[in-house]
Motif scaffolding. Structure first.
Motif, PDB file in Angstrom:
ATOM      1  N   LYS A 153       9.584  -0.771 -61.671  1.00  0.00           N
ATOM      2  CA  LYS A 153       9.878  -1.996 -62.570  1.00  0.00           C
ATOM      3  C   LYS A 153      11.022  -2.786 -62.226  1.00  0.00           C
ATOM      4  O   LYS A 153      10.901  -3.981 -62.218  1.00  0.00           O
ATOM      5  CB  LYS A 153       9.877  -1.506 -63.972  1.00  0.00           C
ATOM      6  CG  LYS A 153       8.590  -1.092 -64.435  1.00  0.00           C
ATOM      7  CD  LYS A 153       8.455  -0.758 -65.874  1.00  0.00           C
ATOM      8  CE  LYS A 153       7.273  -0.426 -66.294  1.00  0.00           C
ATOM      9  NZ  LYS A 153       7.194   0.020 -67.892  1.00  0.00           N
ATOM     10  N   GLU A 154      12.320  -2.029 -61.976  1.00  0.00           N
ATOM     11  CA  GLU A 154      13.248  -2.746 -61.502  1.00  0.00           C
ATOM     12  C   GLU A 154      13.547  -3.043 -60.036  1.00  0.00           C
ATOM     13  O   GLU A 154      13.681  -1.889 -59.438  1.00  0.00           O
ATOM     14  CB  GLU A 154      14.617  -2.231 -62.274  1.00  0.00           C
ATOM     15  CG  GLU A 154      14.477  -2.058 -63.994  1.00  0.00           C
ATOM     16  CD  GLU A 154      15.689  -1.310 -64.387  1.00  0.00           C
ATOM     17  OE1 GLU A 154      16.503  -1.282 -63.696  1.00  0.00           O
ATOM     18  OE2 GLU A 154      15.688  -1.064 -65.601  1.00  0.00           O
ATOM     19  N   SER A 155      13.790  -4.154 -59.657  1.00  0.00           N
ATOM     20  CA  SER A 155      13.929  -4.256 -58.093  1.00  0.00           C
ATOM     21  C   SER A 155      15.420  -3.674 -57.731  1.00  0.00           C
ATOM     22  O   SER A 155      16.250  -4.108 -58.124  1.00  0.00           O
ATOM     23  CB  SER A 155      13.856  -5.780 -57.672  1.00  0.00           C
ATOM     24  OG  SER A 155      14.234  -5.810 -56.411  1.00  0.00           O
ATOM     25  N   PRO A 156      15.257  -2.852 -56.713  1.00  0.00           N
ATOM     26  CA  PRO A 156      16.535  -2.231 -56.340  1.00  0.00           C
ATOM     27  C   PRO A 156      17.370  -3.046 -55.239  1.00  0.00           C
ATOM     28  O   PRO A 156      18.363  -2.579 -54.879  1.00  0.00           O
ATOM     29  CB  PRO A 156      16.249  -1.012 -55.634  1.00  0.00           C
ATOM     30  CG  PRO A 156      14.628  -1.196 -54.745  1.00  0.00           C
ATOM     31  CD  PRO A 156      14.101  -2.179 -55.788  1.00  0.00           C
ATOM     32  N   GLY A 157      16.744  -3.950 -54.709  1.00  0.00           N
ATOM     33  CA  GLY A 157      17.279  -4.833 -53.412  1.00  0.00           C
ATOM     34  C   GLY A 157      16.816  -4.146 -52.165  1.00  0.00           C
ATOM     35  O   GLY A 157      15.847  -3.420 -52.507  1.00  0.00           O
ATOM     36  N   MET A 158      17.483  -4.531 -51.243  1.00  0.00           N
ATOM     37  CA  MET A 158      17.111  -4.113 -50.090  1.00  0.00           C
ATOM     38  C   MET A 158      17.156  -2.476 -49.824  1.00  0.00           C
ATOM     39  O   MET A 158      17.839  -1.730 -50.398  1.00  0.00           O
ATOM     40  CB  MET A 158      17.986  -4.460 -48.923  1.00  0.00           C
ATOM     41  CG  MET A 158      17.780  -4.082 -47.673  1.00  0.00           C
ATOM     42  SD  MET A 158      19.125  -4.810 -46.338  1.00  0.00           S
ATOM     43  CE  MET A 158      18.622  -3.543 -44.993  1.00  0.00           C
ATOM     44  N   VAL A 159      16.003  -1.814 -49.243  1.00  0.00           N
ATOM     45  CA  VAL A 159      15.874  -0.506 -49.299  1.00  0.00           C
ATOM     46  C   VAL A 159      15.608  -0.050 -47.924  1.00  0.00           C
ATOM     47  O   VAL A 159      14.850  -0.661 -47.195  1.00  0.00           O
ATOM     48  CB  VAL A 159      14.710   0.016 -50.002  1.00  0.00           C
ATOM     49  CG1 VAL A 159      14.256   1.437 -49.943  1.00  0.00           C
ATOM     50  CG2 VAL A 159      14.837  -0.190 -51.704  1.00  0.00           C
ATOM     51  N   THR A 160      16.693   0.944 -47.383  1.00  0.00           N
ATOM     52  CA  THR A 160      16.497   1.385 -46.014  1.00  0.00           C
ATOM     53  C   THR A 160      16.158   2.819 -46.250  1.00  0.00           C
ATOM     54  O   THR A 160      15.778   3.462 -45.084  1.00  0.00           O
ATOM     55  CB  THR A 160      17.938   1.411 -45.614  1.00  0.00           C
ATOM     56  OG1 THR A 160      18.899   1.657 -46.085  1.00  0.00           O
ATOM     57  CG2 THR A 160      18.293  -0.317 -45.256  1.00  0.00           C
ATOM     58  N   MET A 161      15.849   3.513 -47.053  1.00  0.00           N
ATOM     59  CA  MET A 161      15.259   5.061 -47.002  1.00  0.00           C
ATOM     60  C   MET A 161      14.643   5.204 -48.291  1.00  0.00           C
ATOM     61  O   MET A 161      14.746   4.931 -49.360  1.00  0.00           O
ATOM     62  CB  MET A 161      16.644   5.926 -47.105  1.00  0.00           C
ATOM     63  CG  MET A 161      15.931   7.317 -47.006  1.00  0.00           C
ATOM     64  SD  MET A 161      17.437   8.747 -47.340  1.00  0.00           S
ATOM     65  CE  MET A 161      17.405   8.471 -49.295  1.00  0.00           C
ATOM     66  N   ILE A 162      13.431   5.671 -48.220  1.00  0.00           N
ATOM     67  CA  ILE A 162      12.473   6.123 -49.293  1.00  0.00           C
ATOM     68  C   ILE A 162      11.590   7.301 -49.203  1.00  0.00           C
ATOM     69  O   ILE A 162      11.088   7.601 -48.059  1.00  0.00           O
ATOM     70  CB  ILE A 162      11.490   4.815 -49.684  1.00  0.00           C
ATOM     71  CG1 ILE A 162      10.503   5.314 -50.990  1.00  0.00           C
ATOM     72  CG2 ILE A 162      10.662   4.322 -48.482  1.00  0.00           C
ATOM     73  CD1 ILE A 162      11.117   5.346 -52.068  1.00  0.00           C
ATOM     74  N   TYR A 163      11.741   8.407 -49.915  1.00  0.00           N
ATOM     75  CA  TYR A 163      10.814   9.437 -50.273  1.00  0.00           C
ATOM     76  C   TYR A 163      10.098   9.643 -51.433  1.00  0.00           C
ATOM     77  O   TYR A 163      11.090   9.275 -52.634  1.00  0.00           O
ATOM     78  CB  TYR A 163      11.774  10.631 -49.542  1.00  0.00           C
ATOM     79  CG  TYR A 163      12.190  10.700 -48.417  1.00  0.00           C
ATOM     80  CD1 TYR A 163      11.548  11.324 -47.295  1.00  0.00           C
ATOM     81  CD2 TYR A 163      13.917  10.496 -48.071  1.00  0.00           C
ATOM     82  CE1 TYR A 163      11.903  11.116 -46.033  1.00  0.00           C
ATOM     83  CE2 TYR A 163      14.176  10.460 -46.842  1.00  0.00           C
ATOM     84  CZ  TYR A 163      13.441  10.878 -45.753  1.00  0.00           C
ATOM     85  OH  TYR A 163      13.760  10.784 -44.284  1.00  0.00           O
ATOM     86  N   ILE A 172      13.089   8.893 -54.363  1.00  0.00           N
ATOM     87  CA  ILE A 172      14.566   8.683 -54.040  1.00  0.00           C
ATOM     88  C   ILE A 172      14.652   7.613 -53.051  1.00  0.00           C
ATOM     89  O   ILE A 172      13.915   7.628 -52.144  1.00  0.00           O
ATOM     90  CB  ILE A 172      15.232   9.836 -53.692  1.00  0.00           C
ATOM     91  CG1 ILE A 172      16.806   9.558 -53.703  1.00  0.00           C
ATOM     92  CG2 ILE A 172      14.762  10.587 -52.602  1.00  0.00           C
ATOM     93  CD1 ILE A 172      17.765  10.715 -53.490  1.00  0.00           C
ATOM     94  N   MET A 173      15.581   6.609 -53.355  1.00  0.00           N
ATOM     95  CA  MET A 173      15.695   5.284 -52.490  1.00  0.00           C
ATOM     96  C   MET A 173      17.233   5.423 -52.202  1.00  0.00           C
ATOM     97  O   MET A 173      18.128   5.473 -53.127  1.00  0.00           O
ATOM     98  CB  MET A 173      14.985   4.089 -52.992  1.00  0.00           C
ATOM     99  CG  MET A 173      13.664   4.091 -53.173  1.00  0.00           C
ATOM    100  SD  MET A 173      13.041   2.554 -54.114  1.00  0.00           S
ATOM    101  CE  MET A 173      13.435   3.076 -55.838  1.00  0.00           C
ATOM    102  N   TYR A 174      17.339   4.898 -51.010  1.00  0.00           N
ATOM    103  CA  TYR A 174      18.916   4.354 -50.606  1.00  0.00           C
ATOM    104  C   TYR A 174      18.768   2.844 -50.706  1.00  0.00           C
ATOM    105  O   TYR A 174      17.958   2.236 -49.679  1.00  0.00           O
ATOM    106  CB  TYR A 174      19.547   4.886 -49.471  1.00  0.00           C
ATOM    107  CG  TYR A 174      20.741   4.427 -49.147  1.00  0.00           C
ATOM    108  CD1 TYR A 174      22.074   4.700 -49.791  1.00  0.00           C
ATOM    109  CD2 TYR A 174      20.765   3.613 -48.117  1.00  0.00           C
ATOM    110  CE1 TYR A 174      23.243   3.953 -49.569  1.00  0.00           C
ATOM    111  CE2 TYR A 174      22.071   3.028 -47.596  1.00  0.00           C
ATOM    112  CZ  TYR A 174      23.321   3.403 -48.550  1.00  0.00           C
ATOM    113  OH  TYR A 174      24.572   2.893 -48.119  1.00  0.00           O
ATOM    114  N   THR A 175      19.850   2.339 -51.411  1.00  0.00           N
ATOM    115  CA  THR A 175      20.053   0.687 -50.944  1.00  0.00           C
ATOM    116  C   THR A 175      21.519   0.629 -50.531  1.00  0.00           C
ATOM    117  O   THR A 175      22.286   1.244 -50.941  1.00  0.00           O
ATOM    118  CB  THR A 175      19.942  -0.087 -52.270  1.00  0.00           C
ATOM    119  OG1 THR A 175      20.176  -1.431 -52.139  1.00  0.00           O
ATOM    120  CG2 THR A 175      20.555   0.705 -53.487  1.00  0.00           C
TER     121      THR A 175
END
Length: 692
Positions: A153-163, A172-175
């Motif tokens: 729902k809430e945009s995390p911004g740029m994401v370079t890892m997602i599992y 889990i995401m890393y921004t």
């Protein structure tokens, strides 16, 4: 020297009617860019040659070219059949597609305006999760339909890892803003955000997702992924992280002169013993009986507890009871982490090629190299410097160009020019190649030049073995057309030059901006294909070769290119791209006498690289980039030619046979009258034909 050198092999046909793969150890033609393991233990590699190669346990690769662009990332679905790729031209084309590898059928395709930073399937394969360099950050696609799903729902911004989790309920995401974000994918709500270092590259989870690592300014940062505690900050110049989510230890590679050093940071879960003292609940009656205790193994007194120490001193019956304690030993899982890296081994690549990407499974590390090779080593320690195993030795020579002279086919490789025939399957070396990439046939001579270079244009007489320079280009040559003893040379994107072959004279017949192609319609009439944005504002113009006067051909496309002339003198063909709200690409026919433009085939997207060739009453084109389309110019009926593992690049024919040159340097033989496929051939580095 003539040798009969034909070798037959098994053909590897796929379910798809129009496609066929090739199985060999041949490496990528260019840089191998990314790789991933499949659920069955096989390994996929991709490269800037647009190929996907699936490597089996015997180090044999199943090759299939999906794109004419660089494939930057690949992900393998847990379902065991599907793969996802990200292809890009590094500028405006950012395309994600999902393919069924068994059938070679594209299931989903989606264009993006922003650069893709990562792709990954969810743990059950339900979605493809796409990280982007945009404010939206993360996009979820239904892996079967391509429908965009709202999982965050809430945009995390740029994401370079997602599992995702194993249940796909959370992820889990890393921004690069410096957050590890835990999200409930059922509700789309953020459960927790952990602060870590900003702008980390190569973000990686390991140790069953308990630890997180990334690189910034030649430092490896390692965090506890739940608490956000920084566990280590280790200086390593140009390190490449290799570890997977299941690895307890963090493996990475660093360059040391001509060699690579494999290092490991150890971590894991240890059982730690916790000793606590618990007061025994001793009553008066029990106190009267305590003098009977003889051993700590008395189960009535110890209440079935083990590892308890008991003071068995006798207590008189009438004394006040003393308190006794039981020491209880329990075990707790505790993170073990060793900050100092361990050197596992020192290795070097076969041929000393630079490593462009790395991946691993439980036992093996695979290096994808800049020269296209795939090389392997194990994670087992080794005290001596060892060479990696190259599982992709080159076995085929690349054919750069083909030409037809007097019904004979001529083929150009990096070493020589040879003639050959489908009927007798022989190779005859004609002459050495002096560094050219292209050839044309003229009478009993061959004309050599190099595309995309400021090349000399040289004519070589095959009878006398003499050569002379026809033209010295000062700009890169885009294309050359031959007609009636003249060469029309498109030099750079601003000049068209007319060369008289017999006189070896040349003159500039047109200068402008955005030139794509040109043909000599008659000795005095030239048609130039260009971008409509340049002056004059048309994608096609007529040029008088004598006066250099220009006349606009009124067509509405943005750019025209790939002009070819039919055997009839009153018509030529080309390709025109229309952008804007309705994107399409036309294969068109133009009639100079009547000044009529007509689209004879339309493709529902932009294709800026399609070729056109007119042969034996058919107009051939690779529009759409996947296969060769054959359009009967009389009936306007079209059919698709069966394709090989590689995408078609050029077509030549004599009266009975047709040859398609594929992008990987293989050729496909067809019946020139029926367009039916005969065979697919490679020429080996030893100079033999191999058939698929």
């Amino acid at each position: 020297m003539k040798k009969i050198i034909f070798t037959a092999l098994l053909s590897f046909f796929m379910i798809s009617v129009f496609s066929q793969t090739m199985i060999s150890t041949q490496p990528h033609n260019g840089t191998a860019t990314h790789g991933t393991f499949a659920p069955d233990g096989s390994f996929y590699s991709v490269g800037d040659d647009g190929f996907v190669i699936k490597w089996n346990s015997e180090n044999k690769g199943e090759h299939y070219q999906i794109s004419d662009l660089e494939i930057k990332y690949i992900a393998a679905s847990p379902n065991g059949t599907d793969i996802a790729i990200y292809e890009t031209d590094g500028y405006s084309v950012n395309r994600i597609s999902i393919w069924n590898w068994k059938t070679k059928r594209r299931l989903v395709v989606k264009r993006f305006t922003d650069t893709i930073s990562t792709i990954n399937f969810s743990e059950k394969g339900s979605w493809l999760m796409i990280g982007t360099n945009s404010v939206d950050g993360i996009i979820f696609l239904n892996a079967k339909t391509g429908t965009v799903l709202r999982k965050v729902k809430e945009s995390p911004g740029m994401v370079t890892m997602i599992y995702s989790s194993s249940t796909e309920n959370s992820g889990i995401m890393y921004t690069p803003l410096g957050k590890l974000i835990y999200t409930n994918f059922k509700t789309g709500v953020t459960k927790q955000a952990v602060s870590v270092e900003t702008n980390l590259t190569q973000p990686t989870l390991f140790n069953s997702d308990l630890l997180f690592a990334g690189i910034k300014n030649d430092y490896i940062y390692i965090y506890h992924s739940v608490t956000g505690d920084l566990l280590a900050k280790i200086y390593e110049k140009n390190a490449q992280i290799i570890s997977t989510r299941d690895d307890s230890n963090l493996y990475y590679l660093v360059k040391d002169g001509r060699n690579y050093v494999l290092k490991m940071i150890q971590s894991g879960i240890e059982k730690q013993q916790i000793i606590t003292q618990v007061e025994n609940p001793i009553t008066t009656q029990q106190n009267n009986q305590i003098s009977n205790v003889k051993s700590p193994n008395d189960k009535d007194v110890l209440s079935n507890q083990s590892d308890i120490l008991v003071n068995d001193t006798e207590i008189e019956q009438n004394e006040a009871p003393e308190k006794t304690y039981t020491q209880v030993i329990t075990e707790k899982d505790v993170l073990f982490f060793e900050e100092n890296p361990v050197i596992v081994k020192t290795i070097y690549t076969d041929g000393r090629s630079e490593i462009s990407a790395l991946t691993k499974n439980n036992t093996d590390i695979l290096a994808l190299c800049e020269n296209g090779t795939i090389q392997k080593t194990s994670v087992e320690p080794n005290l001596t410097i060892s060479k990696m195993e190259n599982i992709s030795p080159v076995i085929y020579a690349k054919i750069y160009d083909i030409a037809v002279m007097n019904e004979n086919f001529y083929f150009l490789t990096d070493k020589d020019v040879f003639s050959s025939s489908y009927t007798d399957q022989s190779i005859t070396t004609v002459k050495a190649n002096n560094g050219y990439t292209n050839l044309l046939s003229y009478q009993n001579s061959l004309i050599f030049y190099s595309k995309n270079k400021a090349s000399n244009v040289v004519i070589s007489d095959l009878n006398s073995q003499t050569e002379k320079v026809l033209y010295k280009a000062t700009g890169s040559i885009q294309n050359i057309h031959l007609k009636d003893g003249f060469l029309l040379i498109i030099e750079g994107s601003s000049k068209v030059v007319l060369v008289d072959i017999e006189k070896a004279t040349s003159k500039v017949v047109y200068t402008g901006v955005g030139i794509q192609d040109a043909i000599l319609y008659t000795e005095n009439d030239i048609y130039v294909a260009k971008t409509a944005a340049s002056s004059p504002n048309s994608a096609l113009i007529h040029v008088d070769a004598n006066t250099q006067e220009t006349v606009i051909v009124p067509i509405n496309g943005e750019v025209a290119f790939s002009l070819t002339q039919s055997t009839s003198s009153n018509i030529f063909y080309g390709v025109c791209v229309y952008s804007g709200t309705t994107k399409r690409t036309d294969i068109f026919a133009y009639y100079p006498d009547s000044k009529k433009y007509t689209a004879i085939f339309q493709w529902g997207d932009e294709d800026t690289d399609a070729f056109t060739t007119f042969r034996n009453g058919y107009l051939y084109s690779n529009i759409g980039k996947t296969q060769v389309l054959a359009v009967n110019v009389s009936t306007r009926r079209s059919t698709s030619l069966s394709r090989f593992a590689s995408l078609p690049q050029k077509l030549e024919s004599n009266s009975s046979l047709m040859v398609v040159l594929n992008e990987d340097g293989s050729i496909s033989w067809y019946n020139a009258k029926t367009n039916s496929l005969y065979a697919n051939w490679y020429v080996t580095v030893e100079g033999n034909w191999i058939e698929y």
